[in-house]
Motif scaffolding. Structure first.
Motif, mmCIF file in Angstrom:
data_model
loop_
_atom_site.group_PDB
_atom_site.id
_atom_site.type_symbol
_atom_site.label_atom_id
_atom_site.label_comp_id
_atom_site.label_asym_id
_atom_site.label_seq_id
_atom_site.Cartn_x
_atom_site.Cartn_y
_atom_site.Cartn_z
ATOM 1 N N SER A 77 -8.016 -2.720 12.929
ATOM 2 C CA SER A 77 -7.401 -4.051 12.967
ATOM 3 C C SER A 77 -7.279 -4.667 11.575
ATOM 4 C CB SER A 77 -8.199 -4.974 13.884
ATOM 5 O OG SER A 77 -9.505 -5.182 13.379
ATOM 6 N N LYS A 78 -8.069 -4.182 10.595
ATOM 7 C CA LYS A 78 -8.004 -4.702 9.226
ATOM 8 C C LYS A 78 -6.670 -4.369 8.553
ATOM 9 C CE LYS A 78 -12.086 -6.598 8.698
ATOM 10 N NZ LYS A 78 -12.237 -8.031 8.373
ATOM 11 N N ILE A 79 -5.903 -3.530 9.192
ATOM 12 C CA ILE A 79 -4.606 -3.182 8.617
ATOM 13 C C ILE A 79 -3.703 -4.404 8.519
ATOM 14 C CG2 ILE A 79 -3.292 -2.607 10.721
ATOM 15 C CD1 ILE A 79 -2.437 -0.023 9.236
ATOM 16 N N CYS A 80 -3.970 -5.396 9.372
ATOM 17 C CA CYS A 80 -3.182 -6.624 9.337
ATOM 18 C C CYS A 80 -3.363 -7.374 8.021
ATOM 19 C CB CYS A 80 -3.580 -7.530 10.509
ATOM 20 S SG CYS A 80 -3.308 -6.790 12.132
ATOM 21 N N ASP A 81 -4.551 -7.269 7.444
ATOM 22 C CA ASP A 81 -4.843 -7.969 6.192
ATOM 23 C C ASP A 81 -4.529 -7.128 4.962
ATOM 24 O OD1 ASP A 81 -5.898 -10.094 7.719
ATOM 25 O OD2 ASP A 81 -7.848 -9.082 7.844
ATOM 26 N N THR A 82 -4.430 -5.816 5.140
ATOM 27 C CA THR A 82 -4.350 -4.936 3.967
ATOM 28 C C THR A 82 -3.052 -4.142 3.864
ATOM 29 O OG1 THR A 82 -5.473 -3.177 5.221
ATOM 30 C CG2 THR A 82 -6.868 -4.639 3.908
ATOM 31 N N THR A 113 -1.141 -4.341 0.531
ATOM 32 C CA THR A 113 -1.837 -3.668 -0.570
ATOM 33 C C THR A 113 -1.747 -2.160 -0.416
ATOM 34 O OG1 THR A 113 -3.389 -5.521 -0.674
ATOM 35 C CG2 THR A 113 -4.042 -3.503 -1.802
ATOM 36 N N ILE A 114 -1.864 -1.667 0.822
ATOM 37 C CA ILE A 114 -1.744 -0.221 1.068
ATOM 38 C C ILE A 114 -0.366 0.280 0.646
ATOM 39 C CG2 ILE A 114 -1.633 1.543 2.886
ATOM 40 C CD1 ILE A 114 -3.783 -0.040 4.384
ATOM 41 N N PHE A 168 -1.895 2.069 -2.273
ATOM 42 C CA PHE A 168 -2.494 3.255 -1.646
ATOM 43 C C PHE A 168 -1.609 3.753 -0.499
ATOM 44 C CE2 PHE A 168 -5.749 0.185 -2.957
ATOM 45 C CZ PHE A 168 -6.366 0.900 -3.980
ATOM 46 N N PRO A 169 -0.357 4.140 -0.776
ATOM 47 C CA PRO A 169 0.567 4.556 0.288
ATOM 48 C C PRO A 169 0.055 5.782 1.045
ATOM 49 C CG PRO A 169 1.432 5.123 -1.882
ATOM 50 C CD PRO A 169 0.238 4.268 -2.110
ATOM 51 N N VAL A 170 0.276 5.779 2.351
ATOM 52 C CA VAL A 170 -0.190 6.885 3.203
ATOM 53 C C VAL A 170 0.931 7.856 3.537
ATOM 54 C CG1 VAL A 170 -2.109 5.633 4.217
ATOM 55 C CG2 VAL A 170 0.155 5.406 5.222
ATOM 56 N N GLY A 171 2.181 7.528 3.140
ATOM 57 C CA GLY A 171 3.279 8.462 3.353
ATOM 58 C C GLY A 171 4.020 8.259 4.657
ATOM 59 N N PHE A 172 3.646 7.258 5.431
ATOM 60 C CA PHE A 172 4.367 6.952 6.667
ATOM 61 C C PHE A 172 4.288 5.446 6.913
ATOM 62 C CE2 PHE A 172 0.168 8.737 7.592
ATOM 63 C CZ PHE A 172 -0.463 7.680 8.209
ATOM 64 N N LEU A 200 3.799 1.665 8.392
ATOM 65 C CA LEU A 200 2.769 0.999 9.193
ATOM 66 C C LEU A 200 3.313 -0.270 9.860
ATOM 67 C CD1 LEU A 200 -0.169 1.200 6.612
ATOM 68 C CD2 LEU A 200 0.234 2.723 8.546
ATOM 69 N N LYS A 201 4.661 -0.419 9.815
ATOM 70 C CA LYS A 201 5.238 -1.672 10.319
ATOM 71 C C LYS A 201 5.022 -1.861 11.814
ATOM 72 C CE LYS A 201 9.851 0.391 10.851
ATOM 73 N NZ LYS A 201 11.285 0.291 10.450
ATOM 74 N N ASP A 202 4.924 -0.765 12.595
ATOM 75 C CA ASP A 202 4.687 -0.921 14.030
ATOM 76 C C ASP A 202 3.350 -1.600 14.303
ATOM 77 O OD1 ASP A 202 7.088 0.219 14.560
ATOM 78 O OD2 ASP A 202 6.306 2.186 15.110
ATOM 79 N N PHE A 203 2.318 -1.237 13.501
ATOM 80 C CA PHE A 203 1.008 -1.880 13.651
ATOM 81 C C PHE A 203 1.131 -3.384 13.411
ATOM 82 C CE2 PHE A 203 -0.292 2.476 12.756
ATOM 83 C CZ PHE A 203 -1.336 2.659 13.638
ATOM 84 N N VAL A 204 1.856 -3.727 12.338
ATOM 85 C CA VAL A 204 1.953 -5.127 11.933
ATOM 86 C C VAL A 204 2.732 -5.955 12.951
ATOM 87 C CG1 VAL A 204 2.750 -6.690 10.110
ATOM 88 C CG2 VAL A 204 1.782 -4.467 9.510
#
Length: 441
Positions: A340-345, A348-349, A353-357, A359-363
């Protein structure tokens, strides 16, 4: 005959013992017969002291004044001539506080209730301050509340440990009042209200509008680097705060400013020392000693009124005992990391610190939800995303491809680790950016 003689002799010894005990109990000097409650009766055996007193509040103020002479006092005759140093120190603090509280209560008829409460609070806080000053200046086991550097937390500690916080009467007969050994003068200008009706002696002068004093929020002194703590000293340095003194008022916070500068210089020294594993411990301890020596004698302007600076014989042990985090176990950083911390980070990711895919669906889907529903939503989305990534023919990072080679149950866990690693890095990055803070709250 011998048995009869032995029986008679035993009876004689019994009568003699009873008679001696009665004489000792009834003929002791009057001074040793006095107790803290009614100044009469059998001598005490433990010499207990009802310490500390509770914080004055609007709820217990009436009891403070009404029951003043039904709470114990401790004359010097209560204790033996030698020993019981800790109890004597606490008894003196109680005697002073009760005398000062009585002074506030005497003016209660002409003052507003809020003024009396302010006076009682000042008296109680002064008793805590004076007790800790004396307690910390003596080489003995210090009272645990006095070791707390933050003044608000120290006062709360004293109040929470009070055996009679409501100031209920504990004596059957009224006790004789004892004079205080330290002078107390009520200053209405320090109260939190903008203006209080002043005592009659001060009414001629005008009161000025004053702001409420701010409290120190600083972790001072830092713990002494040792073989057991040097790893934490170096590893978590970026997670510990450094302080800006630009936020401090121009006057009244000189000690806080000095503490902040000392911590900043020690942390700066630690940063250099931790670059060399072989010498990091000796270097860090030397820097710690050096800056605390400067703290005690800042720019040769005279000795600082800080307990450890006055204790020259065992100064460094004193600083270690006074430290709120002597073993470097507490940092300003570690938070519980979850999906759930992905909402705050996520921003910055994406930048650092890109993961290569994406993350907008999470947000878009999970972040608007309530806190308890965010994690469940994130876990479900993670499984769906894992399937899409592994079925996609588009280029994805090598780490993700490795996850796709695992079983269908292990793949979401593998990708979760990639995301969690990015969240942790982003969280630490944000903490480091916010590392500098004001030493008062």
């Amino acid at each position: 005959l011998f048995l009869e003689w032995l029986k008679t002799f035993a009876q004689y010894c019994t009568y003699l013992l009873i008679g001696t005990t009665w004489v000792r109990e009834s003929l002791l000097p009057g001074e040793r017969m006095k107790g803290p409650h009614s100044f009469s009766g059998p001598p005490p055996t433990t010499y207990d002291v009802q310490f500390p007193l509770g914080r004055p509040t609007s709820e217990n103020l009436q009891a403070i004044c009404d029951n003043s002479d039904l709470r114990p006092r401790y004359p010097s005759s209560y204790f033996p001539e030698s020993g019981y140093g800790v109890n004597k120190l606490r008894a003196s603090a109680v005697n002073n506080a009760e005398a000062w509280l009585s002074t506030c209560c005497k003016e209660n008829q002409t003052w507003e209730r809020e003024v009396t409460l302010c006076c009682a609070t000042q008296a109680w806080e002064l008793s805590v301050e004076k007790y800790c000053e004396e307690d910390l200046s003596i080489k003995h086991p210090w009272y645990h509340c006095c070791k707390i550097n933050n003044n608000n937390k120290r006062l709360s500690c004293f109040s929470n440990n009070a055996p009679n916080p409501n100031y209920r009467p504990t004596q059957e007969l009224p006790v004789e009042p004892l004079p205080s050994t330290i002078e107390f003068t009520f200053n209405p200008n320090t109260c939190q209200r903008t203006q209080f009706p002043e005592p009659s002696a001060l009414r001629k002068s005008k009161t000025k509008k004053l702001s409420t004093p701010r409290t120190a929020d600083i972790s001072f002194p830092p713990g002494r680097p040792t073989a057991d703590t040097i790893e934490s000293v170096c590893r978590n340095q970026r997670l510990r705060p450094i302080y800006s003194i630009k936020c401090l008022p121009r006057s009244g916070y000189e000690m806080v400013a000095l503490q902040a500068k000392t911590i900043n210089l020690i942390e700066k020294g630690f940063k250099k020392c931790c670059k060399n594993k072989k010498t990091e411990l000796n270097c860090a301890e030397q820097k710690w000693r050096e800056e605390l020596n400067k703290f005690c004698l800042p720019e040769n302007r005279g000795q600082v009124n800080y307990p450890c600076c006055l204790n020259q014989s065992d100064k460094y042990s004193c600083f270690q005992q006074m430290s709120p985090d002597p073993y470097y176990n507490v940092t300003s950083a570690h938070e519980e990391v979850s999906l759930s911390k992905i909402c705050d980070t996520h921003k910055t990711i994406k930048k650092k610190f890109p993961v290569g895919f994406p993350l907008k669906d999470f947000v878009t889907q999970c972040c608007p939800l309530q806190e308890e529903a965010k994690t469940a939503c994130s876990v479900q989305l993670l499984e769906e995303m894992s399937q899409k990534l592994c079925a996609s023919k588009k280029a994805v990072p090598t780490t993700v491809r490795r996850c796709c080679k695992l079983s269908s149950q292990e793949t979401p866990q593998c990708i979760s680790k990639i995301i969690m690693s990015a969240i942790t890095k982003a969280t630490n990055f944000s903490s480091q950016k916010k590392r500098k803070r004001c030493p008062i709250s």
